[in-house]
Design an enzyme around this catalytic site. Sequence first.
Site, PDB file in Angstrom:
ATOM      1  N   HIS A 162      18.453   1.821  11.542  1.00 52.81           N
ATOM      2  CA  HIS A 162      17.148   1.486  12.137  1.00 52.81           C
ATOM      3  C   HIS A 162      16.040   2.423  11.669  1.00 52.81           C
ATOM      4  O   HIS A 162      15.063   2.648  12.389  1.00 52.81           O
ATOM      5  CB  HIS A 162      17.211   1.493  13.671  1.00 52.81           C
ATOM      6  N   SER A 283      -4.800   6.811  -8.769  1.00 49.92           N
ATOM      7  CA  SER A 283      -5.772   5.965  -8.097  1.00 49.92           C
ATOM      8  C   SER A 283      -7.118   6.165  -8.767  1.00 49.92           C
ATOM      9  O   SER A 283      -7.433   7.262  -9.223  1.00 49.92           O
ATOM     10  CB  SER A 283      -5.839   6.353  -6.627  1.00 49.92           C
ATOM     11  N   LYS A 289      -3.684  11.107  -5.798  1.00 53.40           N
ATOM     12  CA  LYS A 289      -2.616  10.118  -5.613  1.00 53.40           C
ATOM     13  C   LYS A 289      -1.693   9.968  -6.804  1.00 53.40           C
ATOM     14  O   LYS A 289      -2.110  10.026  -7.953  1.00 53.40           O
ATOM     15  CB  LYS A 289      -3.246   8.751  -5.338  1.00 53.40           C
ATOM     16  N   GLU A 296       7.291  -0.634  -6.288  1.00 58.38           N
ATOM     17  CA  GLU A 296       6.543  -1.643  -5.519  1.00 58.38           C
ATOM     18  C   GLU A 296       6.518  -2.985  -6.239  1.00 58.38           C
ATOM     19  O   GLU A 296       6.721  -4.044  -5.642  1.00 58.38           O
ATOM     20  CB  GLU A 296       5.102  -1.165  -5.268  1.00 58.38           C
TER      21      GLU A 296
END
Length: 475
Positions: A162, A283, A289, A296
């Site tokens: 979980h 970024s 970043k 992804e």
Amino acid sequence: MNQLDKKSEAWSALFSEPMSDLVKRYTASVFFDKRLWEADITGSLAHAEMLAAQSIISEADHASIQKGMAQIRHEIESGAFEWKLDLEDVHLNIEARLTQLVGDAGKRLHTGRSRNDQVATDVRLWLRSEMDVISGLLAELQRSLLSVAEKNADVILPGFTHLQVAQPVSFGHHMLAYVEMFARDAQRLADVRKRVNQLPLGSAALAGTTYPLDRERVAKTLGMEGVCQNSLDAVSDRDFAIEFTAAASIVMVHISRLSEELIIWMSQNFAFIKIADRFTTGSSIMPQKKNPDVPELARGKTGRVVGHLMGLITLMKGQPLAYNKDNQEDKEPLFDTVDTLKDTLRIFAEMMGGQLQADGSRQGGISVNPEAMERAALKGYATATDLADYLVKKGLPFRDAHEVVAHAVKFASERGMDLSDLPLDTLQSFNKGVEKDVYDVLSLRGSLNARNTLGGTAPAQVKLQIAKHQKRLAV
Ligand code: ARG
């Protein structure tokens, strides 16, 4: 002008007008199915060889077909071949050029054959060779993950259920979970391959043919495991492509799960791993970043491949026997599935374990931060189950031990302490059976080492598993 060139006019004497330009574009497949050209030539050559062996065409015609096909192969490879939309698909383009080059012999190639059994054969031949590439890539990915497992068998991270800290596990063990998944994927593909590798050719349009074909001979020439036994089924079903895409979807789902973990592990709040800069992006606005674009995208592309599975399976559902033009729609999803899967597997093998060097080592894979992992494992009372097991060994029934430990965890968490920070007399206040040796089981490493049964996370087990997989995957 040969018969096929006349397609820019009307199909045959039966038609009173040519196809409209819009319909021509709508029905043509050549701009994507030209990718099947090599399989098409291979299939045609095997067919021609058999026609000659069965004296259905002459040896001279067979020789002309071989010569013409060699020329076509050369033209396609060099980019000189002129693909024509008017000729609809890869099959008609190649056949028309053959006839242009060798005359009547070219027109005889289609004896005892239809585009229906031809295309089914081509797709199977093409897919078979792509599947062989994919199974090589799956093995490479497993080897890459094994190398990460080997370096990190003793590294401890919190295992989650979980996404809540559950019990400490070895990072090597965690990597081996993915090795198992990809090993099953490879088995699945090997099983699908048997059903892909069956010969439809000889089924002709739908009912078989009046010529004395030797289908077994063609199957043998093409290295196929068998001959499709029913002509109606052979030309019409695409279950082999559906099955492949299902297997590919499962591979992508496994990749996607791994991607999700990489993304979480890379986040500053975890900081468990870094992936090499060449797999990340910056970024345009936030200079600090480093984004995990590759995982992804892989997670996103999983949707695309599963979508292809839905497309293909839906394509089949309403089709009466036998061939229907619907089946032309099998190609783009299948091609894209193969392309996506191959690229993804290649990238993941390199991103995880690093680039394979000449000496067999790997360089530039993920870097692991064992301290951050261990800190995280210490945060969530990951050894609570071990304390319960300890009490069971002292004679307490498991359910009671579970309750005792819940009280101890509540007490510790209210004070911002770990179980192992609690003094002995405090622990004893929850149960008298607790003794000094309790601290051995409360440590992460003690917890890990204690799970020393087959499939467990003890580093000793993990190392056994690594050796077993290395043997299986040895090149
Ligand atoms: N391009 C077609 C396909 O991909 C080849 C078979 C065409 N057969 C036919 N009867 N129109 O399915």
